[in-house]
Scaffold this motif. Structure first.
Motif, PDB file in Angstrom:
ATOM      1  N   ARG A   1      -3.761   1.752 -13.197  1.00 37.92           N
ATOM      2  CA  ARG A   1      -4.808   2.833 -12.656  1.00 37.92           C
ATOM      3  C   ARG A   1      -5.098   3.904 -13.796  1.00 37.92           C
ATOM      4  NH1 ARG A   1      -1.422   2.134  -8.142  1.00 37.92           N
ATOM      5  NH2 ARG A   1       0.037   3.615  -8.935  1.00 37.92           N
ATOM      6  N   GLN A   2      -4.367   3.798 -15.190  1.00 34.10           N
ATOM      7  CA  GLN A   2      -4.945   4.676 -16.033  1.00 34.10           C
ATOM      8  C   GLN A   2      -6.046   4.077 -16.791  1.00 34.10           C
ATOM      9  OE1 GLN A   2      -1.399   5.620 -18.376  1.00 34.10           O
ATOM     10  NE2 GLN A   2      -0.134   6.189 -16.594  1.00 34.10           N
ATOM     11  N   GLY A   3      -6.119   2.871 -16.767  1.00 31.76           N
ATOM     12  CA  GLY A   3      -7.571   2.272 -17.329  1.00 31.76           C
ATOM     13  C   GLY A   3      -6.952   1.927 -18.742  1.00 31.76           C
ATOM     14  N   ASP A   4      -8.048   1.716 -19.706  1.00 35.38           N
ATOM     15  CA  ASP A   4      -7.944   1.177 -21.002  1.00 35.38           C
ATOM     16  C   ASP A   4      -7.005   1.856 -22.096  1.00 35.38           C
ATOM     17  OD1 ASP A   4      -9.494  -0.853 -20.640  1.00 35.38           O
ATOM     18  OD2 ASP A   4     -11.385   0.120 -21.528  1.00 35.38           O
ATOM     19  N   SER A   5      -6.368   3.043 -21.749  1.00 35.23           N
ATOM     20  CA  SER A   5      -5.626   3.978 -22.323  1.00 35.23           C
ATOM     21  C   SER A   5      -4.117   3.213 -22.182  1.00 35.23           C
ATOM     22  CB  SER A   5      -5.712   5.343 -22.055  1.00 35.23           C
ATOM     23  OG  SER A   5      -5.222   5.615 -20.743  1.00 35.23           O
ATOM     24  N   SER A   6      -4.044   2.750 -21.482  1.00 38.87           N
ATOM     25  CA  SER A   6      -2.581   2.092 -21.266  1.00 38.87           C
ATOM     26  C   SER A   6      -2.683   0.452 -21.433  1.00 38.87           C
ATOM     27  CB  SER A   6      -2.162   2.214 -19.627  1.00 38.87           C
ATOM     28  OG  SER A   6      -2.940   1.545 -18.822  1.00 38.87           O
ATOM     29  N   ARG A   7      -3.316   0.063 -22.018  1.00 38.79           N
ATOM     30  CA  ARG A   7      -3.457  -1.358 -22.238  1.00 38.79           C
ATOM     31  C   ARG A   7      -2.259  -1.989 -23.269  1.00 38.79           C
ATOM     32  NH1 ARG A   7      -8.672  -4.426 -21.693  1.00 38.79           N
ATOM     33  NH2 ARG A   7      -7.722  -5.984 -23.099  1.00 38.79           N
ATOM     34  N   ALA A   8      -1.784  -1.265 -24.022  1.00 37.20           N
ATOM     35  CA  ALA A   8      -0.905  -1.452 -25.111  1.00 37.20           C
ATOM     36  C   ALA A   8       0.622  -1.570 -24.215  1.00 37.20           C
ATOM     37  CB  ALA A   8      -0.441  -0.507 -26.307  1.00 37.20           C
ATOM     38  N   ASP A   9       0.740  -0.571 -23.379  1.00 35.03           N
ATOM     39  CA  ASP A   9       1.809  -0.169 -22.567  1.00 35.03           C
ATOM     40  C   ASP A   9       1.814  -1.383 -21.542  1.00 35.03           C
ATOM     41  OD1 ASP A   9       2.795   2.069 -23.677  1.00 35.03           O
ATOM     42  OD2 ASP A   9       1.548   3.493 -22.561  1.00 35.03           O
ATOM     43  N   ARG A  10       0.790  -1.814 -20.769  1.00 36.16           N
ATOM     44  CA  ARG A  10       0.913  -3.014 -20.124  1.00 36.16           C
ATOM     45  C   ARG A  10       1.006  -4.280 -20.545  1.00 36.16           C
ATOM     46  NH1 ARG A  10      -4.673  -2.733 -17.504  1.00 36.16           N
ATOM     47  NH2 ARG A  10      -5.114  -1.204 -19.143  1.00 36.16           N
ATOM     48  N   LEU A  11       0.502  -4.447 -21.895  1.00 33.76           N
ATOM     49  CA  LEU A  11       0.870  -5.643 -22.632  1.00 33.76           C
ATOM     50  C   LEU A  11       2.499  -5.704 -22.853  1.00 33.76           C
ATOM     51  CD1 LEU A  11      -0.062  -8.085 -24.435  1.00 33.76           C
ATOM     52  CD2 LEU A  11      -0.245  -6.175 -26.373  1.00 33.76           C
ATOM     53  N   GLU A  12       2.854  -4.770 -23.461  1.00 33.31           N
ATOM     54  CA  GLU A  12       4.294  -4.633 -23.430  1.00 33.31           C
ATOM     55  C   GLU A  12       5.209  -5.000 -22.355  1.00 33.31           C
ATOM     56  OE1 GLU A  12       8.164  -1.688 -25.218  1.00 33.31           O
ATOM     57  OE2 GLU A  12       5.851  -0.976 -25.280  1.00 33.31           O
TER      58      GLU A  12
ATOM     59  N   GLU B   1       0.826  -1.079   0.019  1.00 32.78           N
ATOM     60  CA  GLU B   1      -0.003   0.070  -0.020  1.00 32.78           C
ATOM     61  C   GLU B   1       0.861   1.174   0.171  1.00 32.78           C
ATOM     62  OE1 GLU B   1      -3.877   1.496   2.464  1.00 32.78           O
ATOM     63  OE2 GLU B   1      -2.927  -0.167   3.061  1.00 32.78           O
ATOM     64  N   ARG B   2       2.025   1.361   0.937  1.00 34.47           N
ATOM     65  CA  ARG B   2       2.773   2.581   0.952  1.00 34.47           C
ATOM     66  C   ARG B   2       3.626   2.717  -0.265  1.00 34.47           C
ATOM     67  NH1 ARG B   2       4.238   0.013   5.703  1.00 34.47           N
ATOM     68  NH2 ARG B   2       6.597  -0.282   4.870  1.00 34.47           N
ATOM     69  N   ALA B   3       3.919   1.628  -0.836  1.00 36.59           N
ATOM     70  CA  ALA B   3       4.834   1.650  -2.292  1.00 36.59           C
ATOM     71  C   ALA B   3       3.994   2.037  -3.567  1.00 36.59           C
ATOM     72  CB  ALA B   3       5.288   0.160  -2.342  1.00 36.59           C
ATOM     73  N   GLY B   4       2.716   2.082  -3.323  1.00 38.87           N
ATOM     74  CA  GLY B   4       1.954   2.429  -4.415  1.00 38.87           C
ATOM     75  C   GLY B   4       1.617   1.340  -5.428  1.00 38.87           C
ATOM     76  N   LEU B   5       1.580   0.358  -4.915  1.00 41.41           N
ATOM     77  CA  LEU B   5       1.295  -1.022  -5.701  1.00 41.41           C
ATOM     78  C   LEU B   5      -0.208  -1.387  -5.891  1.00 41.41           C
ATOM     79  CD1 LEU B   5       4.103  -3.321  -4.502  1.00 41.41           C
ATOM     80  CD2 LEU B   5       4.173  -1.482  -6.307  1.00 41.41           C
ATOM     81  N   MET B   6      -1.108  -0.747  -4.951  1.00 45.64           N
ATOM     82  CA  MET B   6      -2.508  -1.031  -4.990  1.00 45.64           C
ATOM     83  C   MET B   6      -3.000  -0.290  -6.157  1.00 45.64           C
ATOM     84  SD  MET B   6      -2.443  -3.475  -2.810  1.00 45.64           S
ATOM     85  CE  MET B   6      -4.465  -3.677  -2.937  1.00 45.64           C
ATOM     86  N   LEU B   7      -4.073  -0.761  -6.786  1.00 47.93           N
ATOM     87  CA  LEU B   7      -4.858  -0.096  -7.987  1.00 47.93           C
ATOM     88  C   LEU B   7      -5.651   1.074  -7.070  1.00 47.93           C
ATOM     89  CD1 LEU B   7      -6.495  -2.777  -9.975  1.00 47.93           C
ATOM     90  CD2 LEU B   7      -4.582  -1.382 -10.428  1.00 47.93           C
ATOM     91  N   ALA B   8      -6.161   0.886  -5.972  1.00 43.89           N
ATOM     92  CA  ALA B   8      -6.916   2.056  -5.297  1.00 43.89           C
ATOM     93  C   ALA B   8      -6.587   2.012  -3.874  1.00 43.89           C
ATOM     94  CB  ALA B   8      -8.196   1.738  -5.584  1.00 43.89           C
ATOM     95  N   PRO B   9      -6.809   3.162  -3.063  1.00 39.63           N
ATOM     96  CA  PRO B   9      -6.484   2.851  -1.780  1.00 39.63           C
ATOM     97  C   PRO B   9      -7.601   2.059  -1.207  1.00 39.63           C
ATOM     98  CG  PRO B   9      -6.783   5.424  -2.525  1.00 39.63           C
ATOM     99  CD  PRO B   9      -7.162   4.482  -3.746  1.00 39.63           C
ATOM    100  N   ILE B  10      -6.911   1.346  -0.023  1.00 39.36           N
ATOM    101  CA  ILE B  10      -7.616   0.483   0.577  1.00 39.36           C
ATOM    102  C   ILE B  10      -8.577   1.213   1.549  1.00 39.36           C
ATOM    103  CG2 ILE B  10      -7.545  -1.457   2.441  1.00 39.36           C
ATOM    104  CD1 ILE B  10      -6.434  -2.233  -0.380  1.00 39.36           C
TER     105      ILE B  10
END
Length: 129
Positions: free
Chosen positions: A79-90, A28-37
């Motif tokens: 967290r950016q959503g669908d606009s980052s799909r290509a970057d996540r895929l890469e 959580e502290r390291a910013g690895l969660m998708l949303a705040p708990i």
């Protein structure tokens, strides 16, 4: 696993995932969660089913030795959503190449160990009692 209406405490998530409470707090502290708990009225963490599913995925990434910085990059992209799909895929495709290379290296090492075991096993069978 929590249901949509029944969140889990941090200790329950730790039991479910095999992670420590300290590791969950670190994620959580390291910013690895998708949303705040979410915090309940007692300010205790309350994990949703989506939070737990994300944590399980994070453990898969970490178990393949993806560095925390790259996991953070992936989380930021997610967290950016669908606009980052290509970057996540890469990112995942590049990591897959690394993991496949590690698997091949381990396979080669395992083959060498198996060879030595067969040599020692054979010599044990041939040696007089």
């Amino acid at each position: 696993m929590p249901t949509p209406t029944t969140p889990l405490s941090i200790s329950e998530v730790a039991d479910h995932t095999g992670l420590t409470v300290a590791t969950l707090r670190y994620y959580e502290r390291a910013g690895l969660m998708l949303a705040p708990i979410h915090r309940g009225s007692s300010t205790h963490r309350e994990y949703s089913a989506e939070d737990v599913a994300w944590i399980v995925f994070l453990t898969k990434l970490r178990s393949t030795a993806l560095p925390i910085a790259r996991v953070r990059d992936y989380a930021e992209l997610a967290r950016q959503g669908d606009s980052s799909r290509a970057d996540r895929l890469e990112l995942l495709q590049r990591h897959r190449i690394t993991v496949a290379g590690q698997l091949e290296s381990m396979r080669t090492s395992l083959d060498a160990i198996d060879y030595k075991i067969s040599l020692y096993s054979e010599s044990e069978r041939l040696s007089p009692a």
